[in-house]
Structure formats: structure tokens, C-alpha cells
Design a protein around this motif. Sequence first.
Motif, PDB file in Angstrom:
ATOM      1  N   PHE A  48       0.828  -1.202   0.000  1.00  0.00           N
ATOM      2  CA  PHE A  48       0.000   0.000   0.000  1.00  0.00           C
ATOM      3  C   PHE A  48       0.867   1.259   0.000  1.00  0.00           C
ATOM      4  N   ARG A  49       1.889   1.288   0.820  1.00  0.00           N
ATOM      5  CA  ARG A  49       2.747   2.470   0.902  1.00  0.00           C
ATOM      6  C   ARG A  49       3.441   2.757  -0.426  1.00  0.00           C
ATOM      7  N   ARG A  50       3.753   1.706  -1.180  1.00  0.00           N
ATOM      8  CA  ARG A  50       4.399   1.914  -2.476  1.00  0.00           C
ATOM      9  C   ARG A  50       3.464   2.596  -3.473  1.00  0.00           C
ATOM     10  N   LEU A  51       2.166   2.499  -3.246  1.00  0.00           N
ATOM     11  CA  LEU A  51       1.197   3.140  -4.139  1.00  0.00           C
ATOM     12  C   LEU A  51       1.078   4.639  -3.885  1.00  0.00           C
ATOM     13  N   LEU A  52       1.448   5.087  -2.697  1.00  0.00           N
ATOM     14  CA  LEU A  52       1.249   6.481  -2.317  1.00  0.00           C
ATOM     15  C   LEU A  52       2.153   7.397  -3.127  1.00  0.00           C
ATOM     16  N   ASP A  53       1.602   8.565  -3.443  1.00  0.00           N
ATOM     17  CA  ASP A  53       2.363   9.620  -4.133  1.00  0.00           C
ATOM     18  C   ASP A  53       2.922   9.163  -5.477  1.00  0.00           C
ATOM     19  N   THR A  54       2.171   8.302  -6.164  1.00  0.00           N
ATOM     20  CA  THR A  54       2.593   7.824  -7.490  1.00  0.00           C
ATOM     21  C   THR A  54       1.388   7.822  -8.429  1.00  0.00           C
ATOM     22  N   SER A  70      -3.495  15.758  -5.819  1.00  0.00           N
ATOM     23  CA  SER A  70      -3.852  16.592  -4.674  1.00  0.00           C
ATOM     24  C   SER A  70      -5.346  16.499  -4.403  1.00  0.00           C
ATOM     25  N   PRO A  71      -5.770  16.683  -3.161  1.00  0.00           N
ATOM     26  CA  PRO A  71      -7.208  16.693  -2.871  1.00  0.00           C
ATOM     27  C   PRO A  71      -7.977  17.698  -3.716  1.00  0.00           C
ATOM     28  N   ALA A  72      -7.370  18.848  -4.006  1.00  0.00           N
ATOM     29  CA  ALA A  72      -8.046  19.859  -4.821  1.00  0.00           C
ATOM     30  C   ALA A  72      -8.281  19.376  -6.243  1.00  0.00           C
ATOM     31  N   ALA A  73      -7.431  18.464  -6.721  1.00  0.00           N
ATOM     32  CA  ALA A  73      -7.578  17.916  -8.067  1.00  0.00           C
ATOM     33  C   ALA A  73      -8.283  16.575  -8.077  1.00  0.00           C
ATOM     34  N   GLY A  74      -8.904  16.217  -6.945  1.00  0.00           N
ATOM     35  CA  GLY A  74      -9.666  14.973  -6.877  1.00  0.00           C
ATOM     36  C   GLY A  74      -8.958  13.836  -6.199  1.00  0.00           C
ATOM     37  N   GLY A  75      -7.782  14.089  -5.627  1.00  0.00           N
ATOM     38  CA  GLY A  75      -7.059  13.027  -4.936  1.00  0.00           C
ATOM     39  C   GLY A  75      -7.706  12.668  -3.612  1.00  0.00           C
ATOM     40  N   ALA A  83      -2.958  12.752   2.970  1.00  0.00           N
ATOM     41  CA  ALA A  83      -3.334  12.619   1.564  1.00  0.00           C
ATOM     42  C   ALA A  83      -2.622  11.417   0.958  1.00  0.00           C
ATOM     43  N   LEU A  84      -3.360  10.637   0.140  1.00  0.00           N
ATOM     44  CA  LEU A  84      -2.750   9.470  -0.494  1.00  0.00           C
ATOM     45  C   LEU A  84      -1.800   9.881  -1.614  1.00  0.00           C
ATOM     46  N   GLY A  85      -2.084  10.991  -2.292  1.00  0.00           N
ATOM     47  CA  GLY A  85      -1.184  11.471  -3.329  1.00  0.00           C
ATOM     48  C   GLY A  85      -1.162  10.609  -4.574  1.00  0.00           C
ATOM     49  N   ILE A  86      -2.206   9.847  -4.814  1.00  0.00           N
ATOM     50  CA  ILE A  86      -2.269   8.972  -5.986  1.00  0.00           C
ATOM     51  C   ILE A  86      -3.030   9.686  -7.101  1.00  0.00           C
ATOM     52  N   SER A  87      -2.518   9.615  -8.311  1.00  0.00           N
ATOM     53  CA  SER A  87      -3.233  10.162  -9.467  1.00  0.00           C
ATOM     54  C   SER A  87      -3.716   9.013 -10.338  1.00  0.00           C
ATOM     55  N   TYR A  88      -4.913   9.193 -10.909  1.00  0.00           N
ATOM     56  CA  TYR A  88      -5.547   8.162 -11.721  1.00  0.00           C
ATOM     57  C   TYR A  88      -5.802   8.699 -13.124  1.00  0.00           C
ATOM     58  N   PRO A  89      -5.769   7.838 -14.134  1.00  0.00           N
ATOM     59  CA  PRO A  89      -6.076   8.304 -15.484  1.00  0.00           C
ATOM     60  C   PRO A  89      -7.543   8.686 -15.615  1.00  0.00           C
ATOM     61  N   HIS A  90      -7.793   9.769 -16.311  1.00  0.00           N
ATOM     62  CA  HIS A  90      -9.161  10.147 -16.657  1.00  0.00           C
ATOM     63  C   HIS A  90      -9.377   9.798 -18.120  1.00  0.00           C
ATOM     64  N   CYS A  91     -10.496   9.150 -18.425  1.00  0.00           N
ATOM     65  CA  CYS A  91     -10.757   8.692 -19.788  1.00  0.00           C
ATOM     66  C   CYS A  91     -12.056   9.283 -20.298  1.00  0.00           C
ATOM     67  N   ASP A  92     -12.055   9.665 -21.562  1.00  0.00           N
ATOM     68  CA  ASP A  92     -13.229  10.242 -22.203  1.00  0.00           C
ATOM     69  C   ASP A  92     -14.271   9.145 -22.422  1.00  0.00           C
TER      70      ASP A  92
END
Length: 566
Positions: A48-54, A70-75, A83-92
Motif C-alpha cells: 500500500f505504501r508503495r502506491l502512495l504519491d505515485t 492533490s485533494p483539490a484535483a480529486g485526490g 493525503a494518499l497522493g495517488i493520481s488516476y487516469p481520466h478517460c473520455d
Amino acid sequence: MLADLTERHSPLLGRALEAVRSREHWSPYPEAPDAYREQDPAAGERAFRRLLDTPFELDQPGRDGTVGPSPAAGGETSPYGFALGISYPHCDPAVLLPAMRAATADWRTATPEERAVVCAEILARINARSNEWAQAAMHTSGHGPVMAFHAGAVHAQDRGLEAVAVALAEQMRIPAAVAWRKPLDDGRTFALDKTFTAVPRGIGLVIGNSVFPTWNGYPGLFASLATGNAVLVKPHPQAVLPLALTVRVAREVLRDAGFPPDLVCLAAEHPGERLARRLAVDPEVRIVDYAGTTAFGAWLTANASQARLFTATSAVNSLLVESTAGYRDMLANLAFTLSLYSGQLCTSPQNLLIPRAGIATDEGHKDYGEVVADLGDALDALLADDARAADILGALLGPQVRDRVERADSGRLGPVAHRSRAVRHPRFPDAVIRTPVVVSLDASRARDRATLLSEWLGPVSFAVAVDSADDGIALLDRAVREKGALSVGAYTTSPEVERALEHACAGSGVMLSLNLTGDWYITQSAVYSDLHGTGLNPSGNSAYCDAAFVADRFRTVTVRRAPDTV
């Protein structure tokens, strides 16, 4: 690979089918975190920790941006204070949905058995990483460690396998082929060769929640996938990780089994995008699974008319305390029940209905005030140690839950019979944790009735004085019929009261639990045995996991080949 999967998982599916038929206790997934050799609890936390901030990579079509970190960007932010700091792909969706539809060609022509063993392999790979899933549940939904491992991991997997087994049974109810023969009066026989094919409805949309993203999400996900549908998973913005991990594993297994991975995709959303509303009404979406608020469930019912909708929404659960032959055991069971996951379970009892004249117990008569005071003492004893209390309570989901606790604790709802207190977590000092507050209400007052007929998710309970057991039963029946409930409980030594409760709960369509003590609680649901929900009251239109939950995700198409006479 399909042959290997069939050999590996067919016995498991056969055993699951037997458990669903018999409703006996069974689970293939061990409940102890230390039972997993591939990933023990420490290894799960490291994963789990390896997933953070990546960045969380998924090779889905239509990628047009990123959600988070970031939480402001939906994190996501852990209820334990970081904060988990994880970013996810957004798809159309305009690209993603057609790609998913195109991916279904081979999947829909696979046999029900082939689809079932692929689903079983997805669950097997998830199960091997259960300690990682538990960490994801803990830090998106605020579960304590045991709750996270059970509801966030192994019991969710049980619900998924249960759905696969029921789906397999329903698709096998009609034979794949039959030689149909009709004797004629002249001695000849009219012959038709018939085939019956389960045809999926289309793309299924699973709209996740923040409370139990996997436990509530897996039934619909696996019921749709096992019946030949593609599945788009739209997680709650604050609980993306558990379902993102699930989608990643599903895509890996599908690819390994020779099927297009785009059969299962993730739909992460930007802040304020309201993606669930857009997806739910898209003509490509033919099935919607939703667990969450009554308001959005009503919106889906009114607007997603092109899809078959399965809902599980809000609940006002009641428990009648009429009499008991084990007073201290009852209090201990109630204290743990009210405390578990800070009352944020959809099955947590909110309204404790107690005759104002008191109850009969093995310790003699106890008046209303004594029962409420003794329950407060039981809560204090259970939660006296902060470390133990933190494990039982978990963390509050968000500010709105904390606000409810503070409002109730202020006395604005009624006299406070047991005050809430802040609990300090030994590892996460920024976690917001509160013990239950108990407010005294009187069912004879209109203002109090309005309060107890509203849902108060969180560690807020009402000790409600009622005129009699009959009045209490009438009140809980009204709550079920008007607001919905997933569970009703009672403590009684009276056969007459028990019969009246059974009659009321059958009439309003809600599960009843009687005289629970020891280590089984009204909040618990035994997979393969208990049906979660009934579809008969406003808490939802479906049940995990009966035939009706699965059978409408596909239809059977018949081919009748040219007749002949013999």
C-alpha cells in the motif's frame, strides 16, 4: 489458459453453488490476515505504501488527463489524516464506452462456465493480496484493521464469488441445447433442434460508494461480468483505490485468459464533473448498480430509464429491547454493535426502542433509565482504552459525520444520555475518531419522531422511550415502510412479541435478528447464507445475492433449426 482455469476453479464454483443452495456456513477465503503466505499484514502495508504519491497506471483507451494527486484535483485523503497522493487516469467516455462494447464480442460467446472460471481467477488473485486491499479500505473508508480486512477484502470477495455462482446457476437453468420431439397423431414425430444462448444486456455501470466500495461493488461487478457484460466501474472520489486495484487485476486476468482487457474499465472523475450522472443515462449503459444515498438513487430511478437499475440506499434500522434472559450479554453485544465502524455500517441500529416502564431481565426489572445508563457503562468499558477503541471504531468518514456527532452531543436533538469523546489513535494522531453518543428521545413527541425517522449515519444512537412493545413494533414497522431498513433487531423472551415482530418484518420486508449475544451482531451478514436486503422496502430494490439480482442482467435467445419428420 481457459483449460487450466477450468481445472483449477470448477471445484470451487461447485462448492459455492452448493453453499448457495444449502445456505450453510462456507467460505474459501480465510478470515485471518496471517493466513496469507504470499502477503502477510506487514507486506500488505508495504505494498500500500508503495502506491502512495505515485501515478496509478491503467492502459485504458480514451485517456485525456489525470485525476489527483492533490485533494483539490480529486485526490483521496485518508480518514486517518494524510493525503494518499495517488493520481488516476481520466478517460473520455465517448471513447471508452465504444471500446468496451467492441470488447464484448468474444466474451459474450464464451460459455457461462468459461466466464465463471475467469471471474474466479480474478477473485483468487485479489484474495492473494487481501492485506493490501485491507490497507486500501482502511485509508479510503476509515475502517479499523479487522473491519478493513473483512469487509474491505475477504468478505467482499465472498460476495463476488457468491454473485458468480448465482450467475452460473441462472445461466445453466435452461440447457444450452435440446433435441425437441413432438409425437404426431399419424405416428410420425415432429423434430426441432434448439439452442439457448444467454445474451448479455450490454455495459454495466457500477457506481461505488465511500463506505464499502468493494463489499457493495463486487456483487454487481461480478454478476454483470459473469453474465457476459462489460463493466465500467465509477468509484466514489474519496474511495478510488480499492476499485482501481480491482480493475487492474481484472484487466490482467482477462488479458491472460485471451479476452480483451477493456471488458473492465475504471472511470475516475474530476472534482465537480458529476460523471455518474452522465454515464448512468448514456445509451451504451444497460445496467446500473448503485449503493449510496436515497436522493441519488431516486435520481437514477427517474432518469436512467434505458438501464436495469439495482439500488441499495439509505436505511433507518431499529432494535426493540423488550426483555432478556441475559442482560449483561445483551448490553455487551449492543455496545460493540453501536461502536463497530463508528455506526457507519448500513446495518447499524440507530433507534433503540425501550418501553418507558422498563424491561424484565435475569437481574430483575430494569426501568428505562437504568437500561440506558447501563448501556452507557457498557460503552465506556468497551472503549476505555484508546488503542482498542480506535481499532473498533475506525475513523469518521468525513466532516459531515463529525458534524452529526457534535450536533447530537450538544443536546440540540434531545437529552444526552451518553456523551461522545474523542479517541486518539496511537499511530495516526490526525485521525478523527469519536465514541458513540446516545440521545434520549420520546416516541410520543412529534419532534422526536421526526428525528428518529431520519438517517443519522455515524456514531449517533437514539434511546427511544415507547409506551409498550406493541408501540415499539408499530414504530419500527413505520420506519421500515417509510424510510427503509436493512436490519431489525430485538431482545425478547416473549413468544407473543416474537411472533408480532416476525409478522411486522415479513409485512414490511426486512431481515429480523433476535436475541443476539456473544460474537455475532445485528450488523453482520453471512455471505452464501444471508441475503443482504430484500428489495421490498425503500432501502433498495435488490438483494445481495438472490436470483433476481443476477437473472435480469441477461436474456436467453433461442435458435430453432429447420423442422424435419422422422
